[in-house]
Design a protein around this motif. Sequence first.
Motif: not given
Lengths: 121, 233
Positions: B130-135, B182-187, B210-215
């Motif tokens: 679910s997290v951003t590609t580089p992470i 929030t949901a879009l950034g997390t998932a 949300a993308m950063c926190v979930n990463g």
Amino acid sequence: MSPLRSRLQLLKAFLWIFLFLGIGELIRYVSNVPIPGNILGMILIFSALKFKLIRLKDVKPASDQLLKYMVLFFVPYGVGLMAYFDFISFYWMMLCVIAVVTTLLTLYITALVQQKLEKHE
Amino acid sequence: MSEIYQHPIFGILLTVIVFFAARALRSKIKFVLFNPVLVAITLIILFLVILDIPFEDYNKGGTYLSFFLGPAIVALGVLFYEKYELIKHNIYPFLLAVGCGGLISIASVSLISIAMHAPDVLIRSLVSMSVTTPIAIEITKITEGIPSLTAGVVIAVGVFGNAFGSGFLKLVGIKSQTAVGTALGTAAHGIGTARAIEIGPLPGAYSGLAMCVNGILTTLISPYVVLWIVGSL
């Protein structure tokens, strides 16, 4: 602002970003924590901004450029998929089920919790 | 002729040219499957397969581009600081929502993999889905999966979330636009965030955060989950 001056600021901003990346990698190297150095760098630069050790305008020119082209930087990893054609054609069903179910579930739970608890002004 | 392919400039030029062509295509045709990353990767793979150029030759240049993922992750910290002010008053509900979503994602990947008797390498590569590609790529290096498989699935998840995420959430009764963000950034990380920005600047900010926190959350947890399920790293 003169073009030369803004170039210099961009260069300085990149140096800041690389400095935090370097500190993150160094911490990772000496402490052996299971967190990648670049993610430590991300946490450190946020903290430095929050505690006013550096100013947003010192780093923003570079961070904006990096974020703008971030997707370009992971294209080579995506191309690396070509080495796994056999693996994917064998497990494609499993991959699809995992990806679709997990994504929908994550979307729903996250949105539900936020909607139930958030405050509105 | 093969010497040209082995020069780093070949991989760099091919990637940059195809990527900008794909981006130009997207600005003409607003169709979700024409996502620039997806199109660029597909075209480059086709090009290499047709001309019978090994991935290793292409990646001599590719690694120069991948290198910038490191500073790009650091740049996410700056993005986080910029958006943080916007959501300060809702920070606890937000963190709880992302935390629940992030944990559900890891649990879901693990449980489905176990239920379907998936090989270990699949859990190792998909736990950070679910997290951003580089992470996600960094996490897969730690969990000893296949980084390219991670990248492929993560991008596919992003495109899926971008295309169907907000429609699906509407269907299941989510009315709050910030909750959708929030949901879009997390998932669905950055590609999902692109959709959230289309909904509005505030949902976009929630999504980016949300993308950063979930990463960060997934980085901290997934190595231990993999260690627990597979038994080794």
